[in-house]
Design an enzyme around this catalytic site. Structure first.
Site, PDB file in Angstrom:
ATOM      1  N   ASP A 267     -10.344   6.476  14.385  1.00  0.00           N
ATOM      2  CA  ASP A 267     -10.672   7.867  13.800  1.00  0.00           C
ATOM      3  C   ASP A 267     -12.096   8.052  13.272  1.00  0.00           C
ATOM      4  O   ASP A 267     -12.246   8.527  12.228  1.00  0.00           O
ATOM      5  CB  ASP A 267      -9.617   8.062  12.825  1.00  0.00           C
ATOM      6  CG  ASP A 267      -9.366   7.066  11.745  1.00  0.00           C
ATOM      7  OD1 ASP A 267     -10.481   6.121  11.549  1.00  0.00           O
ATOM      8  OD2 ASP A 267      -8.433   7.071  11.061  1.00  0.00           O
TER       9      ASP A 267
ATOM     10  N   GLU B 194      -4.868   3.207  19.072  1.00  0.00           N
ATOM     11  CA  GLU B 194      -4.603   3.655  17.722  1.00  0.00           C
ATOM     12  C   GLU B 194      -4.500   5.323  17.869  1.00  0.00           C
ATOM     13  O   GLU B 194      -4.985   5.923  16.674  1.00  0.00           O
ATOM     14  CB  GLU B 194      -5.190   3.271  16.785  1.00  0.00           C
ATOM     15  CG  GLU B 194      -4.557   3.216  15.221  1.00  0.00           C
ATOM     16  CD  GLU B 194      -5.507   2.515  14.326  1.00  0.00           C
ATOM     17  OE1 GLU B 194      -6.142   3.170  13.767  1.00  0.00           O
ATOM     18  OE2 GLU B 194      -5.254   1.389  13.817  1.00  0.00           O
TER      19      GLU B 194
ATOM     20  N   GLU C 213     -11.771  11.422   8.796  1.00  0.00           N
ATOM     21  CA  GLU C 213     -10.844  10.661   9.744  1.00  0.00           C
ATOM     22  C   GLU C 213      -9.854  11.635  10.357  1.00  0.00           C
ATOM     23  O   GLU C 213      -9.686  11.560  11.394  1.00  0.00           O
ATOM     24  CB  GLU C 213     -10.474   9.549   9.226  1.00  0.00           C
ATOM     25  CG  GLU C 213     -11.458   8.250   8.958  1.00  0.00           C
ATOM     26  CD  GLU C 213     -11.855   8.556   7.455  1.00  0.00           C
ATOM     27  OE1 GLU C 213     -11.695   9.422   6.739  1.00  0.00           O
ATOM     28  OE2 GLU C 213     -13.022   7.757   7.142  1.00  0.00           O
TER      29      GLU C 213
ATOM     30  N   HIS D  85     -12.874   2.257  -0.034  1.00  0.00           N
ATOM     31  CA  HIS D  85     -14.010   3.089   0.687  1.00  0.00           C
ATOM     32  C   HIS D  85     -13.862   4.453   0.942  1.00  0.00           C
ATOM     33  O   HIS D  85     -14.915   5.017   1.572  1.00  0.00           O
ATOM     34  CB  HIS D  85     -14.375   2.328   2.064  1.00  0.00           C
ATOM     35  CG  HIS D  85     -13.508   2.336   3.014  1.00  0.00           C
ATOM     36  ND1 HIS D  85     -13.307   3.566   3.985  1.00  0.00           N
ATOM     37  CD2 HIS D  85     -12.358   1.574   3.302  1.00  0.00           C
ATOM     38  CE1 HIS D  85     -12.317   3.199   4.630  1.00  0.00           C
ATOM     39  NE2 HIS D  85     -11.700   2.066   4.368  1.00  0.00           N
TER      40      HIS D  85
ATOM     41  N   ARG E 232     -13.999   8.285   1.591  1.00  0.00           N
ATOM     42  CA  ARG E 232     -15.193   9.211   0.770  1.00  0.00           C
ATOM     43  C   ARG E 232     -14.475  10.261   0.152  1.00  0.00           C
ATOM     44  O   ARG E 232     -15.225  10.736  -0.856  1.00  0.00           O
ATOM     45  CB  ARG E 232     -15.787  10.077   2.294  1.00  0.00           C
ATOM     46  CG  ARG E 232     -16.589   9.367   3.025  1.00  0.00           C
ATOM     47  CD  ARG E 232     -17.048  10.285   4.118  1.00  0.00           C
ATOM     48  NE  ARG E 232     -18.672   9.804   4.630  1.00  0.00           N
ATOM     49  CZ  ARG E 232     -18.832   8.566   5.151  1.00  0.00           C
ATOM     50  NH1 ARG E 232     -18.017   7.936   5.434  1.00  0.00           N
ATOM     51  NH2 ARG E 232     -20.232   8.446   5.505  1.00  0.00           N
TER      52      ARG E 232
ATOM     53  N   HIS F  49     -16.854  -2.922  -0.754  1.00  0.00           N
ATOM     54  CA  HIS F  49     -17.434  -2.215   0.526  1.00  0.00           C
ATOM     55  C   HIS F  49     -19.180  -1.913   0.354  1.00  0.00           C
ATOM     56  O   HIS F  49     -19.414  -1.804  -0.624  1.00  0.00           O
ATOM     57  CB  HIS F  49     -16.792  -0.844   0.923  1.00  0.00           C
ATOM     58  CG  HIS F  49     -16.825  -0.508   2.265  1.00  0.00           C
ATOM     59  ND1 HIS F  49     -18.190   0.236   2.728  1.00  0.00           N
ATOM     60  CD2 HIS F  49     -16.116  -0.461   3.365  1.00  0.00           C
ATOM     61  CE1 HIS F  49     -17.941   0.767   3.903  1.00  0.00           C
ATOM     62  NE2 HIS F  49     -16.791   0.187   4.128  1.00  0.00           N
TER      63      HIS F  49
HETATM   64  C1  UD1 Z   1     -16.493   3.957   7.793  1.00  0.00           C
HETATM   65  C2  UD1 Z   1     -15.562   5.226   8.814  1.00  0.00           C
HETATM   66  C3  UD1 Z   1     -14.287   4.995   8.128  1.00  0.00           C
HETATM   67  C4  UD1 Z   1     -13.696   3.741   7.923  1.00  0.00           C
HETATM   68  C5  UD1 Z   1     -14.858   2.636   7.402  1.00  0.00           C
HETATM   69  C6  UD1 Z   1     -14.197   0.987   7.516  1.00  0.00           C
HETATM   70  C7  UD1 Z   1     -16.675   7.447   9.238  1.00  0.00           C
HETATM   71  C8  UD1 Z   1     -16.985   8.541   8.891  1.00  0.00           C
HETATM   72  N1  UD1 Z   1     -16.204   6.531   8.426  1.00  0.00           N
HETATM   73  O1  UD1 Z   1     -16.660   4.499   6.551  1.00  0.00           O
HETATM   74  O2  UD1 Z   1     -13.443   5.891   8.826  1.00  0.00           O
HETATM   75  O3  UD1 Z   1     -12.415   3.619   7.489  1.00  0.00           O
HETATM   76  O4  UD1 Z   1     -15.939   2.660   8.050  1.00  0.00           O
HETATM   77  O5  UD1 Z   1     -15.003   0.406   6.754  1.00  0.00           O
HETATM   78  O6  UD1 Z   1     -16.589   7.140  10.582  1.00  0.00           O
HETATM   79  N2  UD1 Z   1     -23.236  -0.140   4.993  1.00  0.00           N
HETATM   80  C9  UD1 Z   1     -23.926  -1.135   5.362  1.00  0.00           C
HETATM   81  N3  UD1 Z   1     -23.734  -2.233   6.085  1.00  0.00           N
HETATM   82  C10 UD1 Z   1     -22.531  -2.332   6.781  1.00  0.00           C
HETATM   83  C11 UD1 Z   1     -21.797  -0.845   6.480  1.00  0.00           C
HETATM   84  C12 UD1 Z   1     -21.933   0.069   6.030  1.00  0.00           C
HETATM   85  O7  UD1 Z   1     -25.019  -1.175   4.634  1.00  0.00           O
HETATM   86  O8  UD1 Z   1     -22.100  -3.048   7.503  1.00  0.00           O
HETATM   87  C13 UD1 Z   1     -23.649   1.060   4.220  1.00  0.00           C
HETATM   88  C14 UD1 Z   1     -24.782   1.921   4.661  1.00  0.00           C
HETATM   89  O9  UD1 Z   1     -25.517   2.156   3.746  1.00  0.00           O
HETATM   90  C15 UD1 Z   1     -23.988   3.071   5.593  1.00  0.00           C
HETATM   91  C16 UD1 Z   1     -22.859   3.344   4.651  1.00  0.00           C
HETATM   92  O10 UD1 Z   1     -22.383   1.788   4.133  1.00  0.00           O
HETATM   93  O11 UD1 Z   1     -24.916   4.104   5.630  1.00  0.00           O
HETATM   94  C17 UD1 Z   1     -21.859   4.269   5.157  1.00  0.00           C
HETATM   95  O12 UD1 Z   1     -21.387   3.895   6.280  1.00  0.00           O
HETATM   96  P1  UD1 Z   1     -20.386   4.709   7.432  1.00  0.00           P
HETATM   97  O13 UD1 Z   1     -19.952   4.083   8.373  1.00  0.00           O
HETATM   98  O14 UD1 Z   1     -21.066   5.809   7.476  1.00  0.00           O
HETATM   99  O15 UD1 Z   1     -19.218   5.206   6.317  1.00  0.00           O
HETATM  100  P2  UD1 Z   1     -18.042   4.073   5.803  1.00  0.00           P
HETATM  101  O16 UD1 Z   1     -17.628   4.267   4.348  1.00  0.00           O
HETATM  102  O17 UD1 Z   1     -18.322   2.476   6.191  1.00  0.00           O
HETATM  103  N1  UDP Z   2     -11.403  -6.836   5.756  1.00  0.00           N
HETATM  104  C1  UDP Z   2     -12.470  -7.899   6.085  1.00  0.00           C
HETATM  105  N2  UDP Z   2     -13.000  -8.164   5.012  1.00  0.00           N
HETATM  106  C2  UDP Z   2     -12.940  -7.405   3.923  1.00  0.00           C
HETATM  107  C3  UDP Z   2     -12.117  -6.435   3.469  1.00  0.00           C
HETATM  108  C4  UDP Z   2     -11.330  -5.914   4.787  1.00  0.00           C
HETATM  109  O1  UDP Z   2     -12.319  -8.487   7.199  1.00  0.00           O
HETATM  110  O2  UDP Z   2     -13.715  -7.818   2.799  1.00  0.00           O
HETATM  111  C5  UDP Z   2     -10.526  -6.195   7.166  1.00  0.00           C
HETATM  112  C6  UDP Z   2      -9.240  -5.960   6.924  1.00  0.00           C
HETATM  113  O3  UDP Z   2      -8.317  -7.429   6.956  1.00  0.00           O
HETATM  114  C7  UDP Z   2      -8.592  -5.044   7.833  1.00  0.00           C
HETATM  115  C8  UDP Z   2     -10.090  -4.200   8.131  1.00  0.00           C
HETATM  116  O4  UDP Z   2     -10.906  -5.057   7.489  1.00  0.00           O
HETATM  117  O5  UDP Z   2      -8.413  -5.685   9.076  1.00  0.00           O
HETATM  118  C9  UDP Z   2      -9.953  -2.972   7.239  1.00  0.00           C
HETATM  119  O6  UDP Z   2     -11.222  -2.333   7.169  1.00  0.00           O
HETATM  120  P1  UDP Z   2     -11.678  -1.217   6.329  1.00  0.00           P
HETATM  121  O7  UDP Z   2     -10.661  -1.163   5.183  1.00  0.00           O
HETATM  122  O8  UDP Z   2     -12.967  -1.172   5.874  1.00  0.00           O
HETATM  123  O9  UDP Z   2     -11.218   0.187   7.099  1.00  0.00           O
HETATM  124  P2  UDP Z   2      -9.892   1.038   7.451  1.00  0.00           P
HETATM  125  O10 UDP Z   2      -8.828   0.078   7.890  1.00  0.00           O
HETATM  126  O11 UDP Z   2      -9.682   1.670   6.271  1.00  0.00           O
HETATM  127  O12 UDP Z   2     -10.509   2.051   8.616  1.00  0.00           O
END
Ligand code: UD1
Ligand code: UDP
Length: 368
Positions: free
Chosen positions: A95, A117, A131, A212, A214, A244
């Site tokens: 999602d 999923e 999502e 994490h 939003r 995160h």
């Molecule tokens: C995203 C997904 C969310 C998912 C989550 C898992 C969307 C809208 N959101 O949220 O559904 O549950 O990932 O973790 O698709 N960033 C880094 N390095 C990384 C990752 C993120 O620096 O490796 C920072 C960057 O500034 C980036 C920001 O986090 O712009 C947001 O990343 P984004 O993927 O947009 O949103 P998440 O909150 O990570």
């Molecule tokens: N996870 C990880 N390292 C972390 C936190 C979570 O590897 O520091 C793993 C966790 O075991 C799970 C997945 O990341 O499999 C969940 O990711 P996240 O919570 O970012 O996203 P969501 O599942 O909510 O989309």
């Protein structure tokens, strides 16, 4: 048959990794991987552990990226990938913005989409945001739907999706978890695990925290942090929080929780280290989807800091508790759960048996 797996964030990579390896066992499939790299470091950690080298890397992540900026980048960059790879089937997961935009780009090119999923719903557009809409959009587009649970498949059928296009497989996250646990049981370790072993006093009870979403940015996160501060007054607890990388999360968490003796704020953990730490924890406080699905395998209760969850199965089975962002509710229920020991017999993991990837591959072999 040429199959393109496309994903971009940490959880998608974890959940697609076992499917990638299962597909690779079959000569009939040419398996290729495209990462959007919606996440960068957090994605690369997973690719590294599961030994996946992408054929295409769109490298779209920007600091504090916007949903529209991210979406448009993915849509435009996918054209080149789809033209070049010309797959028979594209598999997307879950999602995220990556899932929805890749599905849309694939549909625009007249190529079939399989959704892994599939069928999770809250039917509340604002929770989780964005999502819920991402998965509904992906569900409308998909030709094949791999549902993790019966409930998820029923959601799709009630929306008019044809029975023969839906299959219940369990969640591939349980496959990923079992693969990782097997490695850990066979002696896998790394620098992070060794660091945590030296840093954490496991004679105390460990609470593991992640967050994490939003819709919780701002006040929601502040309330969760206040609850953690309250819990940390009990010096027999160790609170470990891999934060995160989203700047909206980092800012609040580091501002409110830095400098406390029994609160350890750390960078996101690589997957095996996180799984290892889950196995040592007494309680998890999290808004994560994946963690709600993994924790039941360890019999560790999860306080779900969200207003709504699409993962009702865990709530009904008594594995997780929906607490929202209410500080006193989090503290009260956390304290109660720390006294409780769940048993595997009464709480089997409702999300899968570790064979989801095999079931998805069988469906593809028999139906495409
Ligand atoms: C995203 C997904 C969310 C998912 C989550 C898992 C969307 C809208 N959101 O949220 O559904 O549950 O990932 O973790 O698709 N960033 C880094 N390095 C990384 C990752 C993120 O620096 O490796 C920072 C960057 O500034 C980036 C920001 O986090 O712009 C947001 O990343 P984004 O993927 O947009 O949103 P998440 O909150 O990570
Ligand atoms: N996870 C990880 N390292 C972390 C936190 C979570 O590897 O520091 C793993 C966790 O075991 C799970 C997945 O990341 O499999 C969940 O990711 P996240 O919570 O970012 O996203 P969501 O599942 O909510 O989309």
């Amino acid at each position: 048959m040429k199959i393109l797996l496309c994903f971009g964030t940490r959880p998608e990579a974890i959940k697609m990794a076992p499917l990638y390896h299962e597909l690779k066992k079959h000569e009939a499939f040419e398996v290729i991987v495209c990462v959007t790299a919606q996440h960068r470091e957090m994605l690369d950690q997973v690719l590294d552990f599961f030994e996946i080298i992408p054929d295409y890397d769109l490298d779209v992540m920007q600091p504090n990226q916007t949903l529209n900026g991210l979406s448009s980048q993915i849509l435009s960059k996918m054209d080149t990938v789809l033209n070049d790879a010309n797959p028979d089937l594209v598999l997307v997961h879950g999602d995220t913005t990556t899932s929805a935009m890749v599905a849309l780009a694939t549909f625009h090119k007249g190529i079939k989409v399989g959704h892994v999923e599939a069928g999770l719903r809250t039917y509340n557009k604002k929770a989780p945001f964005p999502e819920e809409l991402n998965r509904q959009l992906t569900g409308r587009i998909a030709d094949f739907h791999f549902s993790p649970t019966l409930k998820a498949s029923q959601n799709l059928l009630s929306e008019g999706v044809k029975n023969k296009a839906v299959v219940v497989t369990g969640n591939t996250v349980v496959d990923a978890l079992y693969l990782t646990l097997e490695k850990l049981e066979n002696g896998f370790t790394n620098e992070t695990i060794e660091y945590l072993k030296g840093k954490i006093n496991f004679n105390n009870k460990v609470i593991l925290v992640t967050g994490h979403r939003r819709e919780s940015f701002g006040e929601g996160f502040e309330n969760i942090c206040k609850a953690i501060l309250e819990l940390s007054k009990n010096k027999e607890l160790e609170i470990i929080y891999p934060v995160h990388l989203n700047p909206n999360v980092q800012e609040t968490v580091y501002k409110m929780l830095s400098g406390f003796e029994n609160i350890l704020l750390i960078e996101p953990l690589d997957y095996p280290s996180f799984v290892w730490l889950m196995s040592k924890s007494s309680l998890i406080i999290s808004d994560s989807g994946g963690i709600q699905e993994e924790a039941p395998s360890f019999n560790i209760p999860v306080l779900v800091t969200r207003e709504a969850t699409e993962r009702d199965e865990g709530i009904k089975a008594g594995c997780s508790y929906l607490v929202g962002n209410d500080m006193s509710k989090i503290v009260d229920i956390a304290n109660k759960l720390l006294q409780l020991k769940l048993s595997r017999e009464t709480h089997p993991n409702p999300y899968g048996d570790g064979k989801a990837s095999e079931k998805i591959v069988n469906f593809i072999k028999n139906n495409l």
